[in-house]
Design a protein around this motif. Structure first.
Motif, PDB file in Angstrom:
ATOM      1  N   GLY A   1       0.724  -1.320   0.000  1.00  0.00           N
ATOM      2  CA  GLY A   1      -0.060   0.016  -0.026  1.00  0.00           C
ATOM      3  C   GLY A   1       0.915   1.266  -0.106  1.00  0.00           C
ATOM      4  O   GLY A   1       0.381   2.213   0.223  1.00  0.00           O
ATOM      5  N   GLU A   2       2.015   1.115  -0.595  1.00  0.00           N
ATOM      6  CA  GLU A   2       2.912   2.314  -0.544  1.00  0.00           C
ATOM      7  C   GLU A   2       2.717   3.352  -1.486  1.00  0.00           C
ATOM      8  O   GLU A   2       3.122   4.612  -1.579  1.00  0.00           O
ATOM      9  N   GLY A   3       2.183   2.971  -2.474  1.00  0.00           N
ATOM     10  CA  GLY A   3       1.873   3.980  -3.661  1.00  0.00           C
ATOM     11  C   GLY A   3       1.576   3.276  -5.166  1.00  0.00           C
ATOM     12  O   GLY A   3       1.672   2.011  -5.151  1.00  0.00           O
ATOM     13  N   ILE A   4       1.225   3.927  -6.008  1.00  0.00           N
ATOM     14  CA  ILE A   4       0.906   3.586  -7.342  1.00  0.00           C
ATOM     15  C   ILE A   4       2.350   3.240  -8.207  1.00  0.00           C
ATOM     16  O   ILE A   4       3.374   4.008  -7.930  1.00  0.00           O
ATOM     17  N   VAL A   5       2.370   2.374  -9.120  1.00  0.00           N
ATOM     18  CA  VAL A   5       3.749   2.154  -9.916  1.00  0.00           C
ATOM     19  C   VAL A   5       2.873   2.283 -11.330  1.00  0.00           C
ATOM     20  O   VAL A   5       2.334   1.373 -11.680  1.00  0.00           O
TER      21      VAL A   5
ATOM     22  N   ILE B   1      -7.699   5.199 -12.413  1.00  0.00           N
ATOM     23  CA  ILE B   1      -7.654   3.854 -11.760  1.00  0.00           C
ATOM     24  C   ILE B   1      -7.729   3.964 -10.557  1.00  0.00           C
ATOM     25  O   ILE B   1      -8.069   3.191  -9.558  1.00  0.00           O
ATOM     26  N   ALA B   2      -7.130   4.989  -9.562  1.00  0.00           N
ATOM     27  CA  ALA B   2      -6.916   5.279  -8.405  1.00  0.00           C
ATOM     28  C   ALA B   2      -8.362   5.521  -7.756  1.00  0.00           C
ATOM     29  O   ALA B   2      -8.651   5.122  -6.666  1.00  0.00           O
ATOM     30  N   ALA B   3      -9.137   6.248  -8.470  1.00  0.00           N
ATOM     31  CA  ALA B   3     -10.549   6.487  -7.995  1.00  0.00           C
ATOM     32  C   ALA B   3     -11.314   5.203  -8.046  1.00  0.00           C
ATOM     33  O   ALA B   3     -12.117   5.144  -7.198  1.00  0.00           O
ATOM     34  N   ILE B   4     -11.091   4.434  -9.097  1.00  0.00           N
ATOM     35  CA  ILE B   4     -12.048   3.250  -9.141  1.00  0.00           C
ATOM     36  C   ILE B   4     -11.542   2.093  -7.920  1.00  0.00           C
ATOM     37  O   ILE B   4     -12.334   1.730  -7.302  1.00  0.00           O
ATOM     38  N   ALA B   5     -10.168   2.242  -7.688  1.00  0.00           N
ATOM     39  CA  ALA B   5      -9.656   1.226  -6.425  1.00  0.00           C
ATOM     40  C   ALA B   5     -10.250   2.050  -5.351  1.00  0.00           C
ATOM     41  O   ALA B   5     -10.382   0.949  -4.126  1.00  0.00           O
TER      42      ALA B   5
ATOM     43  N   GLY C   1      -5.673  -5.236  -1.484  1.00  0.00           N
ATOM     44  CA  GLY C   1      -5.055  -6.184  -2.606  1.00  0.00           C
ATOM     45  C   GLY C   1      -4.638  -5.084  -3.759  1.00  0.00           C
ATOM     46  O   GLY C   1      -4.204  -3.918  -3.264  1.00  0.00           O
ATOM     47  N   GLY C   2      -4.339  -5.163  -5.063  1.00  0.00           N
ATOM     48  CA  GLY C   2      -4.000  -4.597  -5.999  1.00  0.00           C
ATOM     49  C   GLY C   2      -4.454  -4.790  -7.205  1.00  0.00           C
ATOM     50  O   GLY C   2      -4.859  -5.770  -7.727  1.00  0.00           O
ATOM     51  N   LEU C   3      -4.697  -3.826  -8.184  1.00  0.00           N
ATOM     52  CA  LEU C   3      -5.150  -3.638  -9.245  1.00  0.00           C
ATOM     53  C   LEU C   3      -3.865  -3.442 -10.452  1.00  0.00           C
ATOM     54  O   LEU C   3      -3.171  -2.760 -10.052  1.00  0.00           O
ATOM     55  N   PHE C   4      -3.899  -4.697 -11.444  1.00  0.00           N
ATOM     56  CA  PHE C   4      -2.552  -4.433 -12.059  1.00  0.00           C
ATOM     57  C   PHE C   4      -3.149  -4.481 -13.607  1.00  0.00           C
ATOM     58  O   PHE C   4      -3.777  -5.382 -13.993  1.00  0.00           O
ATOM     59  N   PHE C   5      -2.139  -3.925 -14.503  1.00  0.00           N
ATOM     60  CA  PHE C   5      -2.638  -3.693 -15.742  1.00  0.00           C
ATOM     61  C   PHE C   5      -1.531  -3.801 -16.518  1.00  0.00           C
ATOM     62  O   PHE C   5      -0.314  -3.272 -16.341  1.00  0.00           O
ATOM     63  N   GLY C   6      -1.487  -4.643 -17.848  1.00  0.00           N
ATOM     64  CA  GLY C   6      -0.429  -4.398 -18.736  1.00  0.00           C
ATOM     65  C   GLY C   6      -0.710  -4.467 -19.964  1.00  0.00           C
ATOM     66  O   GLY C   6      -1.754  -4.533 -20.674  1.00  0.00           O
TER      67      GLY C   6
ATOM     68  N   LEU D   1       0.923  -0.794 -14.908  1.00  0.00           N
ATOM     69  CA  LEU D   1       0.177   0.077 -13.988  1.00  0.00           C
ATOM     70  C   LEU D   1      -0.270  -0.878 -12.863  1.00  0.00           C
ATOM     71  O   LEU D   1      -0.863  -1.761 -13.029  1.00  0.00           O
ATOM     72  N   ALA D   2       0.054  -0.351 -11.476  1.00  0.00           N
ATOM     73  CA  ALA D   2      -0.231  -1.041 -10.531  1.00  0.00           C
ATOM     74  C   ALA D   2      -0.867  -0.221  -9.447  1.00  0.00           C
ATOM     75  O   ALA D   2      -0.072   0.716  -9.140  1.00  0.00           O
TER      76      ALA D   2
END
Length: 529
Positions: free
Chosen positions: A239-243, A307-311, A287-292, A274-275
């Protein structure tokens, strides 16, 4: 002599009139030239064959060419290849003597960069009325186009968030929520595939990881197992931040772990990456949302923000689903046929009664030698306290800090990197029922601000401030102040939102006042805490 002298005077007068006219024409020409040269709009003239014949200073600033570089050349120099048919249409209209008004198109800068411009084109005529060329006035509308595009993107973003919110708010099944979020977020991000890895607790409290997948067959992941807490994945799972990476293979954290040293053979190709962590309101990482995507640089900063707002929305939905699941399990353990909502509303009462019963048992043991009258008086007070708690219908005793509540309630209405909502106030902890009530009020105000108020405008802002008022009872006084939005007028009738807010606060011994100032809504709320 007199006749000759008189005749000479007439000739002199005629010459003077001609000189005056020439001087006047010259002055008019000079004034026109000065106006053209000082204009902020590019003003260009050309012949009907497209040859440029004049070029003012604004044209040089807009297109980058000095007059000596462009005069005598074809106007096609300024027109992109895919738009050259426009010039043919313009010439045909000019030959018919037509004027082209505010024609929006694109033209080329000297550097090759395309510029959004608005063109006004007028025919140039000889004294006999024949058309020999045209004058063009070009205005740079790049900023207008950018503003229009930003507004369109913000509208699309809000519509997407509302659509996701509707989808996930209508369900309390964890797996269906996670799959719906994964499908929607993958489509909105433009990713080739997306995955949602999330933590699940079993009946014994043991944690394990499940995942939902979109855009790829499930066996594409199953044979590789769950992602480990490597340097690339750690920021997400902690949960440290978006990559976000244009090319994850160039990230210094990539390829450090054995045995694969990167993507395993046969893994889905990931270049753009994007994670986004999904974090519960309690601060726990769900958890986390991951996209490639197999191509580089496919995820823009706006994609990250969306995506941050959706998360954030999915975290709320998952929290609700987990609470619902826990409630269902507790209902099954206590009374299978009892209505779930009724049990949740009385859960606190049961917990308090159990606690008081324990205290009563301890007191009976401790007060064995105490006179019966004193012991009975103490037990009576416990029973009275138990009766008072029977009036409570909360599902939980947990309190929440108002700052975290405000930020969480309004997270969906912000754009990453753009401070739209400011909050200020001391630490105040609210009980569960007050927190729920305030969440409803803030959500209603936020929704109204997005639709009609300050957040519907690009530069609109909302300021939220609170304090504990000095009254007979501890009272939270909160101000919602909007600015920078459309002009506000006092409504002719109270809408559902304002009626709901007033009724809810009245029912909780609170008060609300609406001040419809022209510069923005000011709402003052008092809530006994």
């Amino acid at each position: 002599m007199n006749d000759l002298s008189h005749g000479g005077a007439d000739v002199g007068n005629d010459a003077g009139v001609v000189d005056a006219r020439l001087e006047s024409s010259l002055e008019a020409a000079l004034r026109l030239a000065a106006i053209v040269e000082s204009s902020d709009d590019a003003i260009i003239s050309k012949l009907l064959d497209g040859t440029i014949t004049s070029w003012n200073g604004a044209a040089e600033r807009l297109f980058g060419y000095r007059p000596e570089e462009i005069i005598g050349h074809s106007v096609l120099t300024l027109i992109p290849d895919d738009r050259r048919s426009e010039e043919t249409d313009i010439i045909e209209r000019l030959r018919r003597g037509e004027r082209v008004e505010h024609f929006e198109t694109k033209r080329l800068h000297k550097s090759g960069r395309q510029i959004d411009i608005s063109l006004t084109i007028s025919p140039i005529r000889r004294s006999d009325g024949s058309i020999v060329g045209a004058s063009k006035i070009a205005r740079d509308i790049t900023q207008k186009k950018q503003a229009d595009a930003l507004l369109e993107r913000q509208t699309e973003r809000l519509e997407a968030l509302n659509r996701v919110s509707r989808i996930i708010s209508q369900d309390l099944d964890l797996e269906r929520i996670v799959q719906a979020v994964t499908d929607e977020a993958t489509a909105l991000s433009g990713a080739q595939f997306g995955a949602f890895f999330y933590n699940v607790l079993d009946a014994d409290g043991e944690s394990y990881v499940l995942y939902a997948l979109s855009g790829a067959p499930r066996d594409a992941f199953d044979r590789f197992g769950m992602p480990r807490n490597t340097a690339i994945f750690a920021p997400t799972f902690l949960g440290e931040g978006i990559v976000r990476s244009a090319d994850i293979r160039q990230d210094p954290r990539y390829g450090l772990n054995t045995p694969h040293k990167g993507m395993p053979t046969g893994h889905l190709p990931v270049v753009s990456y994007l994670a986004v962590p999904v974090v519960s309101s309690s601060g726990a990482v769900i958890g986390g949302l991951f996209f490639g995507h197999a191509e580089p640089d496919r995820f823009a900063p706006e994609t990250e923000s969306l995506i941050a707002a959706i998360a954030s929305q999915s975290a709320v939905a998952i929290d609700n689903a987990r609470l619902h699941s826990a409630a269902q399990a507790e209902i099954a353990n206590r009374k299978a046929a009892e209505d779930a909502r009724e049990l949740l509303l009385h859960e606190v009462k049961h917990r308090v009664k159990n606690t008081l019963a324990t205290i009563q048992a301890l007191a009976s043991q401790t007060l064995k030698t105490t006179p019966p009258s004193e012991k009975d008086a103490f037990i009576s007070r416990l029973h009275a306290l138990s009766g008072a708690h029977d009036l409570l219908t909360l599902s939980d005793w947990q309190e929440i800090d108002i700052a975290a509540l405000v930020q969480r309630s309004l997270a969906a209405f912000s754009i990453k990197g753009t401070p739209r909502v400011s909050v200020e106030g001391p630490e105040v902890r609210l009980s569960a029922n007050k927190a729920l009530l305030l969440t409803m009020v803030l959500h209603e105000l936020g929704t109204n601000a997005v639709k009609y108020g300050a957040l519907s405008a690009e530069h609109g802002r909302v300021s939220i401030a609170w304090r504990l008022a000095e009254t007979e009872r501890p009272t939270l006084r909160l101000e919602w102040r909007e600015s920078g939005g459309p002009p506000v007028t006092t409504p002719t009738h109270r809408g559902f939102g304002s009626r709901m807010i007033a009724a809810a606060l009245h029912g909780s011994d609170g008060h609300v006042a609406f001040d419809y100032r022209s510069e923005g809504l000011l709402l003052t709320l008092d809530l006994v805490v």
